[in-house]
Design a protein around this motif. Structure first.
Motif, mmCIF file in Angstrom:
data_model
loop_
_atom_site.group_PDB
_atom_site.id
_atom_site.type_symbol
_atom_site.label_atom_id
_atom_site.label_comp_id
_atom_site.label_asym_id
_atom_site.label_seq_id
_atom_site.Cartn_x
_atom_site.Cartn_y
_atom_site.Cartn_z
ATOM 1 N N MET A 35 0.835 -1.207 0.000
ATOM 2 C CA MET A 35 0.000 0.000 0.000
ATOM 3 C C MET A 35 0.869 1.255 0.000
ATOM 4 N N GLY A 36 1.995 1.210 0.711
ATOM 5 C CA GLY A 36 2.906 2.354 0.706
ATOM 6 C C GLY A 36 3.503 2.594 -0.670
ATOM 7 N N MET A 37 3.847 1.511 -1.380
ATOM 8 C CA MET A 37 4.402 1.631 -2.726
ATOM 9 C C MET A 37 3.371 2.225 -3.687
ATOM 10 N N GLN A 38 2.098 2.007 -3.424
ATOM 11 C CA GLN A 38 1.035 2.540 -4.273
ATOM 12 C C GLN A 38 0.662 3.964 -3.876
ATOM 13 N N GLY A 39 1.327 4.508 -2.851
ATOM 14 C CA GLY A 39 1.029 5.864 -2.407
ATOM 15 C C GLY A 39 -0.177 5.934 -1.498
ATOM 16 N N LEU A 40 -0.553 4.817 -0.917
ATOM 17 C CA LEU A 40 -1.710 4.773 -0.021
ATOM 18 C C LEU A 40 -1.260 4.261 1.344
ATOM 19 N N PRO A 41 -0.581 5.099 2.135
ATOM 20 C CA PRO A 41 -0.077 4.628 3.428
ATOM 21 C C PRO A 41 -1.209 4.236 4.372
ATOM 22 N N LEU A 42 -0.881 3.330 5.289
ATOM 23 C CA LEU A 42 -1.873 2.827 6.223
ATOM 24 C C LEU A 42 -1.508 3.188 7.656
#
Length: 50
Positions: A35-42
């Motif tokens: 998710m971080g690589m996709q620009g969607l941090p959690l």
């Protein structure tokens, strides 16, 4: 004596619990990484950050 396992029921239970814990940790880590690589941090609870 192939296949003989001298691990008692407690050891077997510990092995299963440890395996489940490792699987959850790997899933959690990979989820954050992807998710971080996709620009969607959690957030730590896996809800979207930001």
């Amino acid at each position: 004596m192939e296949g003989q396992n001298n691990m008692g029921i407690g050891g077997r239970l510990l092995a299963v619990v440890a395996a489940v814990a490792v699987m959850l940790a790997v899933f959690y880590g990979l989820d954050h990484l992807i998710m971080g690589m996709q620009g969607l941090p959690l957030n730590p609870d896996l809800s979207p950050a930001g």
